[in-house]
Each structure stands twice: as C-alpha cells, then as structure tokens.
Design a protein around this motif. Structure first.
Motif, short mmCIF file in Angstrom:
data_model
loop_
_atom_site.label_atom_id
_atom_site.label_comp_id
_atom_site.label_asym_id
_atom_site.label_seq_id
_atom_site.Cartn_x
_atom_site.Cartn_y
_atom_site.Cartn_z
N UNK A 71 37.94 43.08 58.70
CA UNK A 71 39.30 43.60 58.66
C UNK A 71 40.09 43.14 59.87
N UNK A 72 41.00 42.22 59.64
CA UNK A 72 41.86 41.71 60.71
C UNK A 72 43.32 41.90 60.34
N UNK A 73 43.58 42.94 59.58
CA UNK A 73 44.97 43.22 59.20
C UNK A 73 45.74 43.86 60.35
N UNK A 122 48.67 30.42 51.21
CA UNK A 122 49.78 29.60 50.73
C UNK A 122 50.11 29.82 49.27
N UNK A 123 49.23 29.41 48.34
CA UNK A 123 49.53 29.70 46.94
C UNK A 123 49.35 31.18 46.63
N UNK A 124 48.52 31.88 47.46
CA UNK A 124 48.32 33.32 47.33
C UNK A 124 47.88 33.67 45.90
N UNK A 125 48.02 34.89 45.50
CA UNK A 125 47.74 35.31 44.13
C UNK A 125 48.08 36.79 44.02
N UNK A 126 47.70 37.42 42.93
CA UNK A 126 47.86 38.86 42.78
C UNK A 126 46.55 39.55 43.15
N UNK A 127 46.57 40.87 43.19
CA UNK A 127 45.33 41.60 43.45
C UNK A 127 44.32 41.34 42.33
N UNK A 128 44.79 41.21 41.10
CA UNK A 128 43.87 40.88 39.99
C UNK A 128 43.31 39.48 40.18
N UNK A 129 44.15 38.58 40.68
CA UNK A 129 43.69 37.23 40.96
C UNK A 129 42.63 37.20 42.05
N UNK A 130 42.79 38.08 43.04
CA UNK A 130 41.78 38.18 44.10
C UNK A 130 40.43 38.62 43.53
N UNK A 139 47.13 34.35 56.14
CA UNK A 139 47.08 33.95 54.74
C UNK A 139 48.36 34.27 53.97
N UNK A 140 49.16 35.21 54.48
CA UNK A 140 50.38 35.56 53.78
C UNK A 140 50.23 36.67 52.76
N UNK A 141 49.02 37.21 52.61
CA UNK A 141 48.82 38.34 51.70
C UNK A 141 47.64 39.17 52.15
N UNK A 142 47.69 40.45 51.81
CA UNK A 142 46.60 41.36 52.14
C UNK A 142 45.70 41.58 50.93
N UNK A 143 44.42 41.84 51.22
CA UNK A 143 43.52 42.34 50.19
C UNK A 143 43.61 43.86 50.26
N UNK A 144 44.17 44.49 49.26
CA UNK A 144 44.39 45.92 49.30
C UNK A 144 43.07 46.69 49.35
N UNK A 145 43.06 47.88 49.98
CA UNK A 145 41.83 48.67 50.04
C UNK A 145 41.19 48.89 48.68
N UNK A 146 42.00 49.17 47.67
CA UNK A 146 41.46 49.42 46.34
C UNK A 146 40.76 48.18 45.78
N UNK A 147 41.29 47.00 46.10
CA UNK A 147 40.68 45.75 45.64
C UNK A 147 39.35 45.51 46.33
N UNK A 148 39.30 45.76 47.64
CA UNK A 148 38.06 45.59 48.39
C UNK A 148 36.98 46.51 47.83
#
Length: 295
Positions: A165-167, A109-117, A141-150
């Motif tokens: 991984x349930x994308x 819902x509020x989500x965030x950026x990849x840096x926020x993750x 959730x409305x947003x993905x965790x990018x591979x680079x972030x993981x």
C-alpha cells in the motif's frame, strides 16, 4: 498465506559506468541486506528501475538474486505491466528464474476499471504457481486499486495474498483492513507510514529506507510485532527526517545517491532519471549524518 512479516527491501539495481547491470555489486548488497536482518528481498521494482531494464536484464537480475539468496529469505520480483500479456510473461519467467513471489503494480497510463483490475490480476495470478502481492501506488499509475477490489482478489484468487500500500491514504488503508481482516496481507509501501499501517494489522513494509538502514528498519518492525509499540513508534519518528530526504526527488535518485555517499558504489541511473540537485544532495547528506549513517 503471507510471503513474509517484517522488513522487505525494495532494493536498487546497481549499474556500472557503461550503464550495464553490476551483478557483483548486487551480490554485495544482497549479502549486506541478509546480514542486516532484512526479511525479504523485493527485486526489479520501482527502486530497481525495472521500467528501464530490458526483458533479458529483468530475467537475469531475478535469476541472479534468487541464486544468490538461495532460500535464506524470500525473493519477490516486480513483474507488473500495463499490458496483461506482458505481465503474464514476466511473471512466468520470474517463477522459472526462482522467485518466491511476484509484485504486481496496477496498469498505468491506459489504466482500466475496477472490474478490469480484477480480470488483469486474476489472469496473471492464474498463470503462475507462486504467490502475488498487489501494488497500489496511484501517484505513479494514475489509478487506485480500491479496497473492495483488493479484498475480492485476495478472497477469490488463490495465490493473491496481499498488497503493498503506497497510496498514502491512511483512511483507505483502514477501510481495507476492516474489510479484509485476516484475508489480506498489508505491507506499507511508504516508509513514513510503517507503524501506522502495522497498527491497523499490517505485517510490515517494502522499504526504500532499508537500502541504507536494513537493521534499523528490521528492528522497528520486529519491535512492533513483539509488542513493543513505544520502541517501534520512536524508531519510526526518529527516521522521518531521513525518510523525507530520501523522497525529496523521484525514487530511486536519492537512495542511490545515499548508497554512493556510504561508499557502496551502486552507480548512476538510467534516463530519464538524472543526478540530484546540489541543494538536495546537501539535505540528504545532513540527514544521513544525523541518522548516524555518515561520519
């Protein structure tokens, strides 16, 4: 280090008629899962209706599960939140309650950026001493965790060990596997992609199907780990019609209905989840029968 290899069950939370948690029934389910070869219990996740458990119930369910399992297989507790402070609190409590690891969904819902993750997950993991698995499910959730972030999180935060991984995006998962190599434990979060993800280096699944067919899901994963790719592939393909039926409505509505069809008496749901339509119930019953789970 990975928490487990093979089949983890995203176990349901059974309720009594008055809506309270049915701990006796939960105990029966846990014993059946262990007897069926399940390699890890994942409690208080999406399938466990964690979103409608109070914090007191959340803690009680984890504590009961850890005590009942008693170290026979790992217990991973869903403790994610869209509020970092709440996720820290839930994760600390889960560790105190005896969980062997935590499952952390991305903020919704509020989500965030990849840096926020990176900040969010780092703060949670640094507050506990047990391993954490990230949970990437953008459809909820409305947003993905990018591979680079993981990959960054697994390499820079000591006790973040992998991802559920349930994308549904096999190309993104392949990118993650290529970037992460041996630094990221990848678990399928989709029952219809277990063997495809394991073929990319995944270690297994956190499974809804395991609620009703623990031995088959365990054997499918073990066959792949043992090098019997053909058997694992055939088991994956044979399960597809039932898997599709188990997701014909919002999880965990169909899987709880399936368990009740099997006589497990896990009860109903907490609102806003409601009973299945009759059309979908008949579809589920047919596929349960075809799969050999009903007479």
């Amino acid at each position: 280090m990975a928490i487990f290899k093979g089949a983890g069950v995203a176990i349901v939370t059974p309720f009594r008629e008055d809506g309270s948690v049915n701990f006796d029934k939960l105990g029966e389910l846990l014993e059946e899962q262990i007897a069926g070869g399940t390699d890890c219990i994942v409690i208080t996740g999406t399938s466990g209706e964690a979103a409608t458990l109070s914090e007191e119930e959340h803690s009680a369910v984890i504590r009961y599960t850890a005590k009942k399992v008693n170290g026979r297989i790992p217990v991973v507790a869903g403790t994610g939140s869209n509020c970092t402070e709440t996720a820290v609190k839930l994760s600390r409590q889960a560790e105190e309650d005896g969980a062997d690891g935590v499952l952390l969904v991305s903020p919704y819902y509020n989500k965030t950026t990849q840096e926020g993750l990176k900040v969010h997950f780092s703060d949670i993991a640094n507050a506990i001493h047990i391993p954490a698995i990230l949970y990437n499910i953008p459809s909820r959730t409305g947003m993905a965790i990018n591979p680079e972030t993981i990959v960054w999180l697994c390499r820079n935060v000591e006790n973040i060990v992998g991802v559920k991984e349930a994308s549904g995006n096999i190309s993104s998962i392949a990118t993650l596997a290529a970037l992460g190599r041996d630094d990221v434990a990848i678990y399928s979060g989709d029952d219809d992609q277990v063997i495809p993800i394991m073929s990319l280096g995944g270690l297994g699944v956190i499974s809804v199907l395991s609620n009703v067919a623990p031995r088959k899901v365990h054997d499918m994963c073990q066959a792949y780990l043992d090098g019997d790719v053909r058997k694992a592939r055939d088991m994956q393909l044979d399960a597809l019609p039932l898997i599709h039926a188990l997701f014909c409505e919002t999880n965990p509505i169909p899987v709880k209905e399936a368990l009740n069809m099997m006589g497990k008496n896990v009860g109903g749901y907490r609102k806003p989840l409601v009973l299945m339509t009759e059309e979908h119930r008949e579809l589920l019953r047919r596929e349960m029968t075809n799969y050999g789970l009903l007479g």
